[in-house]
Write an enzyme that holds these catalytic residues in place. Structure first.
Site, mmCIF file in Angstrom:
data_model
loop_
_atom_site.group_PDB
_atom_site.id
_atom_site.type_symbol
_atom_site.label_atom_id
_atom_site.label_comp_id
_atom_site.label_asym_id
_atom_site.label_seq_id
_atom_site.Cartn_x
_atom_site.Cartn_y
_atom_site.Cartn_z
ATOM 1 N N GLU A 119 89.905 35.174 39.393
ATOM 2 C CA GLU A 119 89.851 34.724 38.002
ATOM 3 C C GLU A 119 91.250 34.380 37.504
ATOM 4 O OE1 GLU A 119 88.559 33.332 35.729
ATOM 5 O OE2 GLU A 119 87.494 34.586 34.295
ATOM 6 N N ASP A 120 91.327 33.441 36.577
ATOM 7 C CA ASP A 120 92.631 33.048 36.031
ATOM 8 C C ASP A 120 93.253 34.143 35.176
ATOM 9 O OD1 ASP A 120 90.731 32.787 34.006
ATOM 10 O OD2 ASP A 120 91.172 30.693 33.559
ATOM 11 N N ASP A 151 90.995 39.252 29.954
ATOM 12 C CA ASP A 151 91.287 39.380 28.528
ATOM 13 C C ASP A 151 90.505 40.587 27.987
ATOM 14 O OD1 ASP A 151 92.544 37.729 26.255
ATOM 15 O OD2 ASP A 151 90.472 37.779 25.594
ATOM 16 N N PHE A 186 98.120 33.515 23.693
ATOM 17 C CA PHE A 186 97.198 32.557 24.312
ATOM 18 C C PHE A 186 98.017 31.620 25.195
ATOM 19 C CE2 PHE A 186 94.378 29.007 24.813
ATOM 20 C CZ PHE A 186 93.160 29.645 24.996
ATOM 21 N N ARG A 212 95.379 22.120 31.675
ATOM 22 C CA ARG A 212 95.051 22.853 32.912
ATOM 23 C C ARG A 212 95.991 22.485 34.057
ATOM 24 N NH1 ARG A 212 90.121 25.621 32.417
ATOM 25 N NH2 ARG A 212 88.534 24.599 31.173
HETATM 26 P P1 XMP Z 1 87.314 37.940 28.720
HETATM 27 O O1 XMP Z 1 87.670 38.166 27.268
HETATM 28 O O2 XMP Z 1 85.845 37.953 28.926
HETATM 29 O O3 XMP Z 1 87.760 36.458 28.910
HETATM 30 O O4 XMP Z 1 88.078 38.843 29.648
HETATM 31 C C1 XMP Z 1 88.198 35.921 30.054
HETATM 32 C C2 XMP Z 1 88.168 34.422 29.899
HETATM 33 O O5 XMP Z 1 88.731 34.059 28.621
HETATM 34 C C3 XMP Z 1 89.555 32.953 28.750
HETATM 35 N N1 XMP Z 1 90.897 33.307 28.240
HETATM 36 C C4 XMP Z 1 91.909 32.466 28.137
HETATM 37 N N2 XMP Z 1 92.006 31.161 28.428
HETATM 38 N N3 XMP Z 1 94.257 31.185 27.770
HETATM 39 C C5 XMP Z 1 93.175 30.532 28.238
HETATM 40 O O6 XMP Z 1 93.287 29.338 28.502
HETATM 41 C C6 XMP Z 1 94.253 32.502 27.447
HETATM 42 O O7 XMP Z 1 95.266 33.066 27.024
HETATM 43 C C7 XMP Z 1 92.993 33.171 27.638
HETATM 44 N N4 XMP Z 1 92.616 34.453 27.437
HETATM 45 C C8 XMP Z 1 91.304 34.492 27.840
HETATM 46 C C9 XMP Z 1 89.588 32.603 30.202
HETATM 47 O O8 XMP Z 1 88.713 31.518 30.386
HETATM 48 C C10 XMP Z 1 89.039 33.793 30.937
HETATM 49 O O9 XMP Z 1 88.271 33.399 32.021
HETATM 50 MG MG MG Z 2 88.133 31.479 32.784
#
Ligand code: XMP
Ligand code: MG
Length: 208
Positions: A123-124, A127, A176, A189
């Site tokens: 995963e990228d 959060d 962010f 991206r």
């Molecule tokens: P959760 O909150 O479920 O979210 O852990 C994970 C997904 O939220 C997106 N995400 C971000 N995307 N910059 C982004 O471009 C950020 O700082 C960011 N924080 C969360 C991301 O898609 C991740 O898969």
């Molecule tokens: Mg994502």
């Protein structure tokens, strides 16, 4: 640069991209070092074993490509040989603009049978933790031999559900971020580094 394009030079650490000023947070070189270290860790745990990497689209696409290449290249400095892995992808959405909705939906499923296989979710960014928790629950039902998580970035301050990835690239503050797969409204991206959008750049097109 195209004729008629007037640009104000960004200050140190800032780059202009697509009409915005971006503050660089993690350079391309640092991303490479991080990815190589993660590949070393993954090899240490899975050498000689079957491993399927599952990238979570769209954000993890670039990171998964870099990680898979690092595993395939090996690391001569520490005597790590190339490691074969299989790749698959799934696509979910849980985010609208900058706000996590916690409402995870699957759009594309993997096409690989994972029963009795070692699976590594890639995963990228982690959060709140809702997305990966939801995905893990879905995949556990398919009875993989092991199911672990590798994230490029982690924002632990934002966590709402407990989740500790087995492999973490870098812990970052609650900002962010965009680039290296991460987007804001599908933009940024393909920036090769990770950064924060400062605001519109001074660059403008003038009539000539
Ligand atoms: P959760 O909150 O479920 O979210 O852990 C994970 C997904 O939220 C997106 N995400 C971000 N995307 N910059 C982004 O471009 C950020 O700082 C960011 N924080 C969360 C991301 O898609 C991740 O898969
Ligand atoms: Mg994502």
């Amino acid at each position: 640069m195209a004729a008629g394009h007037v640009e104000t030079a960004p200050s140190m650490g800032q780059v202009e991209f697509n009409g915005y000023l971006i503050e660089q947070m993690i350079s391309e070189h640092e991303l490479h070092v991080i990815t190589q270290r993660l590949a070393d860790e993954i090899y240490r745990d899975f050498k000689g074993k079957d491993l399927l990497l599952i990238g979570i689209l769209k954000g993890a696409n670039l990171f998964l490509g870099d990680l898979a290449r690092e595993l395939g290249r090996g690391n001569a400095e520490i005597g790590r040989p190339p490691m074969p892995v299989e790749l698959d992808f799934l696509q979910v959405s849980s985010y609208e603009q900058e706000t996590s909705t916690h409402n995870v939906r699957k759009h594309i499923d993997i096409s690989t049978e994972i029963k009795d296989r070692n699976v590594l979710l890639v995963e990228d960014i982690l959060d709140t933790g809702h997305t990966l928790t939801w995905i893990k629950e879905q995949l556990k039902d398919r009875e993989p031999k092991s199911l672990s998580v590798c994230v490029m970035l982690d924002k632990p301050e934002r966590r709402e559900v407990f989740l500790k990835p087995e492999y973490t690239g870098k812990i970052i503050p609650n900002k962010f971020v965009i680039g290296s797969g991460l987007d804001f409204n599908q933009q940024f991206r393909n920036l090769p580094y990770v950064g924060v959008v400062i605001g519109p750049s001074q660059s403008r097109t003038v009539a000539v």
